[in-house]
Every structure is written in structure tokens, then in C-alpha cells.
Design an enzyme around this catalytic site. Sequence first.
Site, PDB file in Angstrom:
ATOM      1  CB  CYS A  17     108.290-143.147  22.824  1.00  0.00           C
ATOM      2  SG  CYS A  17     107.028-143.220  21.579  1.00  0.00           S
ATOM      3  CB  CYS A  69     101.701-140.792  24.626  1.00  0.00           C
ATOM      4  SG  CYS A  69     101.574-140.554  22.875  1.00  0.00           S
ATOM      5  CG  HIS A 118      98.764-144.758  21.077  1.00  0.00           C
ATOM      6  ND1 HIS A 118      98.518-144.815  22.608  1.00  0.00           N
ATOM      7  CD2 HIS A 118      99.749-143.564  20.808  1.00  0.00           C
ATOM      8  CE1 HIS A 118      99.343-143.846  23.276  1.00  0.00           C
ATOM      9  NE2 HIS A 118      99.976-143.468  22.545  1.00  0.00           N
TER      10      HIS A 118
END
Lengths: 283, 402
Positions: free
Chosen positions: B388, B92, B358
Site C-alpha cells: 500500500c 512506500c 518497514h
Amino acid sequence: MSGFRYEKDGDKIVTISLDLPAGPVSSETISRSLDEVIARLESDDVAGVVIASGKEPFSSRASARELLNFPKLSRKDVYDRLAALKVRLRRLESLGKPVVAAIGDNALGAEFEIFLAAHHRVAVNRPDLLIGLPDVAAGLLPSLGGLVRLVYLLGLEKALPLLQDGVRLSPEKACEVGLINELVADADDLLSRAKTWIKANPAAAQAWDKKGYQIPGGTPAHPRIAQMIITAPAILRKKNDPTRPTQEAILCAAVEGAQVDLDSALRIESRYLVELLFSGAKA
Amino acid sequence: MAREAYIFDAIRTPRGKGKKDGSLYEVKPVTLLSNVLCDLQERNRLDTSQVEDLIIGCVTPIGEQGGNIAKTAALAAGWDEIVAAFQLNRYCASGLEAVNLAAMKVRSGWEELVVAGGVESMSRVAMGSDGSPNALDPETSINTAFIPQGVSADLIATLEGFSREDVDRFALESQRKAAAASEKGYFAKSLVPVRDRNGLTILAHDEFIRKDATMDGMRQLKPSFEAMGAAGFDAIALTKYPQLKAINHVHSPANSSGIVDGAAVILIGSEAKGKALGLKPRARIVAGAVTSTEPTIMLTGPTAATRKVLAIAGMSLDDIDLFEVNEAFAAVVMKFQRDLNVPDEKVNVNGGAIAMGHPLGATGAVILSTVLDELERRNQRYGLATLCVGGGMGIATIIERL
Ligand SMILES: CC(C)(COP(=O)(O)OP(=O)(O)OC[C@H]1O[C@@H](n2cnc3c(N)ncnc32)[C@H](O)[C@@H]1OP(=O)(O)O)[C@@H](O)C(=O)NCCC(=O)NCCS
């Protein structure tokens, strides 16, 4: 007035056939007529639908370009009209009732595309008749979902050469390659054969609308199809046919359409078509 | 004086719902990315022969996103052949890692102009479809106490005592802020519509936002990770956190980040290059940092990364005007705020990934452009973006608006 004749028999089977009024034929006329006839089918109590050839094939009344772009439209307008037409054909093929095409005349281009939205196609076996999707000759690709439906019906390996060659076949040949499901020798038997199929297949639906449907031969992710896709642009370049730009667009639209669901594929088809229509990439 | 890395421009596509009925499903990842490269070029009248490297984050780099999607898209966009390009995967963090790496390249003096960003079409290339030994190799999974990230998020919530009500309330705020910002045009500066080959608009706004979300509606949703927890992942988590008796599964589709499609790119370069090309710096990249924390809880990296980046920059928390903390799951941001005592008024002021989604590899670049736009709008100075990351990692970047 409606552009379709609408005849319902005692078995609640409705036969519709295109019967456009005189004057210019455009995607708009066809769209409006389809909308009316499908709305009527949706609200009527019907056991099945036969779409029959009209009294005159509309390919003889307007070229593909005229059909799409009359009067002169913007890209957005052409795209929106195509979208509306495609929604109508989706409604027809997902009516929940069997839909059979009864082809007794030439069926080329947009007309055959409408027949491709049927669940089953019967044609009169007359050697002088022509069936197919010849759009490539006009520098276009099929506009009403014909490219997508041919790919979903036959798979990329079989559909691509037909689309790229602008397939025009006699009913017998068309049956051999899978464009037609059934032939009748005598024109008088056409309707009854279509209706027999409807009665035998009351739960008919498009194969691609059934759960778990897979495109014959697989999607572009399948290793054999992937191998074909890798060499396809090179083969087109080597052939260097005058219609190469159009054939390239057909290749792209067909492959991209096979990577997504049918509704997305229909949009992709329109986007490539509009580009061709306005780029003037002629045959 | 030390060389600096500047942001000249930052743009992104809207985020489309990452399913078959999402608007961007029909758009190939290579097209999603090459279109946004063309937009960047056009907006800045960029001579692409001046771009030395293109760094693109992509977390599922297989199939349509496979090979080297960065170089492929650069070529598809018609960028000069001299532009080198590569794809990276720091899960991510990928989009922000691309930015940090670009800044390092520029600050080292080895390169003068770099484009960084990311792309992810989650509708076409499903999250996790690339396979990974952390989950799929039993020996590795057993030895490293692997659990899925949703269970990790629930573990954070349990340890911190965040109730379902708490995380839902956080999610509702994200929706409210995102809807307001979208409506008021706060994203307009960096948002470029996705268009088709005819120039017709396919999507011009973030379509995942639920304007009409309510606490009641969210309360109805089943926790998404309870079944996985019950199957045994809770037991693994509890072995590592024996102080807990059970995991409270609070995360649902409403308070987890949305599955979406999108791309973002940022133009980064030296002062001299900017001058030569007539590009006006919008921000300075002050510092970037990566680190890693306990891998089973996995998602607590933002706190550690933020502390680290502040130390590198020689700054304190109070210096930061705005924070973008990726809303992978509500508990991640709530824990970050609690750890560092950061007030709501400074965090994700225009909503986040819970409301807008996302797009894994792109998100870091997306939230950096969001914080830059908002600093400009508010006339504020320092912004910090943090995410994160799988494996326990955390990443953070500080920018100074100019
Ligand atoms: C949590 C998650 C599993 C949910 O996936 P999903 O079940 O496919 O989610 P959907 O968007 O389909 O939503 C499920 C349902 O909740 C509903 N819903 C979602 N948000 C809602 C809200 N705010 N209010 C009311 N209903 C809502 C949807 O309408 C849908 O209803 P339906 O099933 O009747 O259509 C998925 O979003 C996820 O994995 N997110 C995290 C991604 C991730 O891990 N990223 C990396 C971070 S480390």
C-alpha cells in the site's frame, strides 16, 4: 592491585589518582584499574570525586600506539577494549556526583582524555606543563572519547583545529581555549580548589547529558557549520600536511560524531581510530 | 520472442531499530547503501562498468539522504564512473517501483543491466521530515481530505469490522513467523551483515523482532492514532465514509509496521547480459503494476494493484504460490486477504514489517528478495509482492523462480 590511589576525606570527597604498578602500561591495565575504582566509587557514599594527576603521567610510560595495541591485538580486540574503556568513562561522568580533574602535571593524550570525562578541570599554572591531545602526530586520533568530548564541549569550529593540530598547550593557553576551566598559581591549592568546586556544584553533570543540550555552534546540519564542512576537505588537501590522512580521519569522525548521540559518536571515534592504527597511516 | 528481465541476485541489510538505540543509527545512509552495493559487487564478481543504471527508492530524500543518494552511494562504493544513478520516491512503493522500472528498462531493450533497490535510515532522517503540501499546505489538505496513514488504517479496520483482538492476533503471527524464519536461517541467503570500516560486524540480524511478544503484552498498548483521530481527522474520515458512526482505533505500536533502518539492492538484467557476465538468473520478472485508489482510506491499493498485475501477466490468483503483502498496518494485509480470498498459508509466510520493520524506501526490494528466497526454499514457482502506498496508490510485482 588497584592502579588508582583512593583517598576519602571527612567531607566524603574522594581523590583518585593513577598510580600504576611497574611494568608495561596498556589500555587493558588502565581499563581494569578504572573499572575497579569506578565500581568502588559507585558503591561508596561519596559527595564528589577529584581525579588528580598521578605520580607520573602515563604518556611518559607508553606511547599512544603501545597503549592501544599491547600486546599485538586484532582489530576486534582493540575495538572491544576501547569500547570497555569508554563505558567506564561514561560511568564516571554520569556518576551523579561532581567530578573534577586536578591537573598538576603534564596531561597529554589518553590522560587528558580521562580528565575530559570530568565536569570541571583545574590546572596548576606552570608554564612548563603541557596539556592536550597530540595524537595526530602519531598518526592517530584520540582514543578514549577525547575527540568526541572536545567536539561536544567546544563545537566543531573550535574543536577541529585543535584536534587536527594535535593541540599541546600550557595551562594558561589551555584555559583560554576552553580545555581547562580554572587555574591555580600554587600546586598546593590544587586539591582545595577542586574540592571547593565540588561543594559549590553538588548537582554537577556533563553538559551533554543534560536534556536539550546542543553542541556549541550547532550540528553539521546548521548552515554555517555545513559551509565549514564543505570546504574542510579542500583546505586539508591544499595544506597537504604530512599528517593529512590522519587529519581527514579526524574531520570525518568529528563531523559524523556530531550528527548522532554521544554514545554512537564514541563508537564512530573508535572505528576511525582502529582503522588508522592498523593502516599504518603514520605521521 | 519478447525480451525478459531477470533477477540475478537480491540482497539486503538486516533491519535495525530506527531509533537512537538502534544498531544502525550510527551508520550514515550513504554508507548503508554503498556497503550493500559493495556486497552485491563482491558476491557476483560484478564488473560494475557493465551496470547502466542504479535506481534507489528513498522516501525522505533530504539532508543525509538528500541530493541524489543513489549516485553518491555508487561513487562512495567505488563503482565505475559509467554507472548512472537516481533516487525515486513513490512513498512506500519506492523500492518495488525501482525494480519494476529496472525491468521495464531491460525489457525495452534500452538497457541490459540495472541495479534497483532502496535505502532508508528512519533513525537519522525522520519519516515526514521532508515536509509535504498534502499535510502542510492547508488549502491542499482541506481540498484533498488528508488524514494521517494510521487513521486510514483504523478506518479500514472499522469498515471491515476488524477488532483490536483481530489485528493483535495478526501481529502476533507476524512475530511468530519472523522469529521462526530468522532462527532457522531462512533469511540467510539475502541478508548481508552491516560492517564497519574495519570489517567488524555492526548488525547481522533483524533486530526489531520480538520473540517474546504475547497477546497480553500487546493488549496493554494504547492505540497510536486515537489522539490524532479525536483532534479532528476522524471527522474528516467520517465525512467521506458517512455509513460509519465512529472510527475504532485499533492500531498500536505492536500491530503497525516498525520504524527501522535498512537497505536492499537487486541485480536485474537481460538474458544476454547474464550470459556474458556469467550471472545465473534466479527469477524472471513477470509483470509489474501501479495504480491508485481512494486517497483518504489511502491503504487499499494492494488489492487493485494485484488485480492489475495479474491481468497484465494473464495469470490468476491461484497461479501465485506466495504473496508478500507489506504489513504497513495489520488491517491492510487482512483486508487484502479478505478482498481476494487469499489463505494465510500463502501470505507473508516468514512474517513481515510488523515484526521486522518497514524501512520506507527499501521495503519493496526487501520483500521481493524475501519472496524469492522462500520460493527457492520451497521449490515453488510464482511469487507476488505488493504494498500500500501514500495517496491511495498500490504497487505489485510478480516474479517466477527459475
Ligand atoms: C505506530 C507507531 C506510531 C508507534 O511508534 P512508537 O510509539 O514510537 O513505537 P515504539 O516502538 O516506541 O513502541 C511503543 C511502546 O510499545 C511497546 N511495544 C511495541 N510492540 C510491542 C509488542 N509487540 N508487545 C509489547 N510491547 C510492544 C514498545 O516496547 C514501547 O514501549 P515503551 O514505550 O515502554 O518503550 C510507529 O511505529 C508508526 O508510525 N508505524 C507506522 C509507520 C508508517 O506509517 N509507515 C508507513 C506506512 S504507510
